[in-house]
Motif scaffolding. Sequence first.
Motif, mmCIF file in Angstrom:
data_model
loop_
_atom_site.group_PDB
_atom_site.id
_atom_site.type_symbol
_atom_site.label_atom_id
_atom_site.label_comp_id
_atom_site.label_asym_id
_atom_site.label_seq_id
_atom_site.Cartn_x
_atom_site.Cartn_y
_atom_site.Cartn_z
ATOM 1 N N LEU A 60 0.840 -1.180 0.000
ATOM 2 C CA LEU A 60 0.000 0.000 0.000
ATOM 3 C C LEU A 60 0.881 1.238 0.000
ATOM 4 O O LEU A 60 1.897 1.291 0.696
ATOM 5 C CB LEU A 60 -0.917 0.024 1.228
ATOM 6 N N SER A 62 0.327 4.033 1.307
ATOM 7 C CA SER A 62 0.350 4.657 2.634
ATOM 8 C C SER A 62 1.304 3.955 3.585
ATOM 9 O O SER A 62 1.687 4.526 4.604
ATOM 10 C CB SER A 62 -1.064 4.658 3.229
ATOM 11 N N ASP A 63 1.686 2.701 3.280
ATOM 12 C CA ASP A 63 2.585 1.949 4.164
ATOM 13 C C ASP A 63 4.057 2.148 3.816
ATOM 14 O O ASP A 63 4.929 1.644 4.526
ATOM 15 C CB ASP A 63 2.255 0.450 4.099
#
Length: 455
Positions: A60, A62-63
């Motif tokens: 992801l 966001s990760d």
Amino acid sequence: MAKKSKLAFVCTDCGADYPGWSGQCNQCGAWNTIKEIHLNPSKHSRDNSGYAGSHSEVHLLSDVNLTKTERISTGLAEFDRVLGGGMTKGSVVLIGGAPGAGKSTILLQAIAHMAIQQAVLYVSGEESLQQIAERAHRLGLNTAAIKMLAETSVQRICQVLETEQPQVVIIDSIQVMYTADSDSAPGSVSQVRETASYLTQFAKRSGVSFFLVGHVTKDQSLAGPMTLSHIVDAQVVLSATDDSRFRVLRADKNRFGSVGELGFFAMESGGLKEVKNPSAMFLSRAEKPSPGSVVTVLWEGTRPLLVEIQALVTESQYGNPRRLAVGLDQNRLAMLLAVLSRHGGVFTGTDEIYTNVVGGIKVTETSSDLAIVIGVVSSLRDRIIPYDTVFFGELGLNGEIRPVANGHARLNEAAKHGFKRAVIPKSNKPKESIKNLQIYPVSNIQEALGILADL
């Protein structure tokens, strides 16, 4: 059974592929540059496990861990500015320029500074080590920590890099390097593409930063296939101005900084020296003012730059008047003259018009539109513009003067160099007055011409 080699027809200037031979390349327009090459099967198989992109997993966005990009200073502030703040760890920078521009000189100066804090390696494929040593001695550089290697095989170079483990490597130049995976001659399209790709993959895997020196063609563009520009992280070009003492370093591509950023240097006996005030370099004007001379404020990269634009309007001696633009867009000049005629009431259809940007710099933004038009009118009417006046603004097709970005910073730069008056778009008028600078805001071309009559 051994595989047969395949034939391909490739342009040696731009790298465009063709099914057969033809006299002219349709991509770059060059003649007699399409050559036949043999695509033999690779003699050596690559282990993809070591390259970036192997064994990839889905993550992801966001990760993803956000870490600050680590920069290595070159010791030259103007060079660092063009690179976006310094050399990025694991990046590949392609630097090009005409012979004698100073590519090897500026890189030798940079690597001498970087060698103070990290391990470096200079790989020479063209010049002998003695020639490089003599240049370094002439420049007065400290060469105690600079490691040298004379080699053209990228496989051998990478083996040495695995052993020496430097942080910064200079490859001089990419056109003479070769890889055993291709049977083409060094400098050919396939060799340049394969060697650049091989070194880039090594850089991403090991975190080593590379400077690749590239040759240029007759039209001052980087030689080799266009894919070379897509492979590297940054592409900069070092060129000379009209004054042979000065050099301009421009970033044409940069994944870690601004595109179009400029760095200015002066060529001296001790090497390339930074020009701290480039505006003064382009404003060395004649003692006596003359019609058609106008000063404008450009925005190059992250800073303003004052340049002089000259215009000459003369009666045409033939039926078809010439329109010549040096350092400016020829098509935009024709458009500005049409707007001047339609909305400014100044007809120049039967006159020859010549425009020039002093200093050899190329203007690519539209903020110089107002200065160009004022210069043309000044030359046409034989009216001298005061030396302490600066113009900038974009001219629309309806005759309106449109605002430009970073207007306040442009005005501060003009005031710093002693300009007393500024004719600017009305939307760029600052909320607070600037010391010793009188602002003339205009909304259309007619208002600008009216102010010109009062100066």
